[in-house]
Design a protein around this motif. Sequence first.
Motif, PDB file in Angstrom:
ATOM      1  N   LEU A  90      25.956  81.267  95.767  1.00 56.87           N
ATOM      2  CA  LEU A  90      26.783  81.450  94.565  1.00 56.87           C
ATOM      3  C   LEU A  90      26.404  82.672  93.731  1.00 56.87           C
ATOM      4  O   LEU A  90      27.221  83.195  92.985  1.00 56.87           O
ATOM      5  N   ILE A 116      24.425  82.697  85.123  1.00 54.01           N
ATOM      6  CA  ILE A 116      24.301  81.248  85.328  1.00 54.01           C
ATOM      7  C   ILE A 116      23.600  80.619  84.118  1.00 54.01           C
ATOM      8  O   ILE A 116      22.407  80.835  83.893  1.00 54.01           O
ATOM      9  N   VAL A 174      28.547  78.894  88.352  1.00 50.56           N
ATOM     10  CA  VAL A 174      28.149  77.499  88.163  1.00 50.56           C
ATOM     11  C   VAL A 174      27.513  77.346  86.787  1.00 50.56           C
ATOM     12  O   VAL A 174      26.850  78.266  86.297  1.00 50.56           O
ATOM     13  N   MET A 198      24.794  74.947  84.913  1.00 53.91           N
ATOM     14  CA  MET A 198      23.744  73.968  85.243  1.00 53.91           C
ATOM     15  C   MET A 198      23.309  73.228  83.980  1.00 53.91           C
ATOM     16  O   MET A 198      23.405  73.758  82.871  1.00 53.91           O
ATOM     17  N   ILE A 235      34.995  76.094  86.448  1.00 53.33           N
ATOM     18  CA  ILE A 235      33.640  76.459  86.887  1.00 53.33           C
ATOM     19  C   ILE A 235      32.954  75.181  87.371  1.00 53.33           C
ATOM     20  O   ILE A 235      32.983  74.168  86.671  1.00 53.33           O
ATOM     21  N   PRO A 236      32.327  75.202  88.556  1.00 55.11           N
ATOM     22  CA  PRO A 236      31.601  74.003  88.997  1.00 55.11           C
ATOM     23  C   PRO A 236      30.432  73.680  88.053  1.00 55.11           C
ATOM     24  O   PRO A 236      29.838  74.590  87.475  1.00 55.11           O
ATOM     25  N   PHE A 237      30.149  72.412  87.943  1.00 53.75           N
ATOM     26  CA  PHE A 237      29.080  71.954  87.047  1.00 53.75           C
ATOM     27  C   PHE A 237      28.040  71.187  87.864  1.00 53.75           C
ATOM     28  O   PHE A 237      28.363  70.223  88.548  1.00 53.75           O
ATOM     29  N   TYR A 238      26.789  71.650  87.814  1.00 54.15           N
ATOM     30  CA  TYR A 238      25.705  71.031  88.592  1.00 54.15           C
ATOM     31  C   TYR A 238      24.589  70.531  87.678  1.00 54.15           C
ATOM     32  O   TYR A 238      24.274  71.158  86.670  1.00 54.15           O
ATOM     33  N   ASP A 280      29.596  68.230  89.886  1.00 53.22           N
ATOM     34  CA  ASP A 280      30.137  68.553  91.206  1.00 53.22           C
ATOM     35  C   ASP A 280      29.037  68.631  92.255  1.00 53.22           C
ATOM     36  O   ASP A 280      29.314  68.857  93.436  1.00 53.22           O
ATOM     37  N   ILE A 289      26.407  68.340  97.197  1.00 47.70           N
ATOM     38  CA  ILE A 289      27.581  69.175  96.924  1.00 47.70           C
ATOM     39  C   ILE A 289      28.845  68.392  97.262  1.00 47.70           C
ATOM     40  O   ILE A 289      28.962  67.845  98.361  1.00 47.70           O
TER      41      ILE A 289
END
Length: 463
Positions: free
Chosen positions: A110, A117, A177, A179, A209-212, A249, A269
């Motif tokens: 990513l 990030i 992403v 975080m 936006i993906p969220f981790y 996510d 994931i």
Amino acid sequence: MKTIIEPFKIKTVEQLYFTTPEERKGLLTAAHYNPFLLHSEDVLIDLLTDSGTTAMSAKQWSALMDGDEAYAGSRSYYKFEEAVCDITGFSNIIPTHQGRAAEKILFSILGAPGKIIPNNTHFDTTRANIEESGSLAVDLPDPSGIKTEVAADFKGNMDTDALRALIARVGAENIPVVMLTVTNNSGGGQPVSMKNIRDVSAIAHEYRIPFYLDACRFAENAMFIKLREPGYENTPVKKIAQEMFSYADGCTMSAKKDGLVNTGGWLAINDDKLAAKARNVLIVTEGFPTYGGLARRDLEAIARGLVEVLDESYLAYRLRSIEYLGDAVEKNGVPIMRPTGGHAVYLDAKRFAPHIHLDHFPAQAIVCALYLKGGIRSVEVGSVMFGTYGPNTDDRSGAREQIHPPMQLVRLAVPRRVYTQSHIDYVAEAVSEVYAEREKLTGLRFTYEAPVLRHFTARFALV
Ligand code: F0G
């Protein structure tokens, strides 16, 4: 009954070795005033880290014997996958040998130059892996999170206004992403509220936006939610953990913390395409997708650890034992990050040793003094770990402008299920004695520093 006791009894013991103050002086000098360079046998109480230092249970040790060491398709992998899935709900579970391997894989896919990030506060290895990918790691802690003396319930939260402002400034397309680290280790082991997880998730998803989650200490975080967040008092901790993960996510995980094991981790994931890329990197760098750099028996121990870590009598004891140490030193006036976090007590070095200039690492000076006083090993979380150099640095003349992080902390990280109450009483006594003699503390300067993650191998001399 008011006393919260250790919810286990001891079956196997490990010898501790005592040293004299005179011996410790020689040992610390030989280790260049960096306790990372000490031999562990020369440490009496080791509070360097709560990572991989857990005492495993009898059931975990017996699960190891049941490991299926097949290279591919091991039964132990499927047990591990089921245990992780049960809590996180993620669809692709990729085992790694520890947390930073999951970070390395995720950010190598990513990350890229120009990408940014954000996190509440990046842990050192997370930051290093992001920076290695060419991306910029940005910390957006809640303003309360960097005030050690202010006690608040969820000082680990992300500042959601700052997240919105960052997205507006750099553009969602440059943020691969978002975080969130639970609990916020570099910010004092402070928990993140369910509301904040939900809000950060909603903002990230609003911009696609993906969220981790960086989920290392998810169970301790879930217990704090149960104890502190209205509406969760009667919810089982496992359900709380499941809800936390439901907003994300994916996650990176070091099972060396709340997996209750000595090694292991995973990358989870939901996005199948991203997971396929991650598995390809995994095969090159870690191993086949059904073991990922671990012995298969290690996967058995994690599967069992995930059951034990969500036991509420364990978590009540865990959080109380940290608070107990915090209370004991605060009673003697020692300034700490308030309230105590989930895995560690953090001493506030700025208030502990105000006479030491930040350029001379007051927190490292306290770390050294704790070793000399009681053979206790702790770790600096301040300028040694997170400091950088500013534009007025001239490497040729040796003039260096140090840029300091907002806090100078000494972390006393408590390994899980390892030390008893009298060990902790001893630690409180030593910390309090060092504080009583704080005027004697002397600052340090580098004699060697590595270009990245310098705290691990740095060497110092007294100034
Ligand atoms: N994220 C957080 C929040 C961590 O605390 C750690 C490790 C990692 C990621 C990396 O995991 O060690 O398994 O590669 N923290 C340890 C500590 C080392 O002492 O706090 P790892």
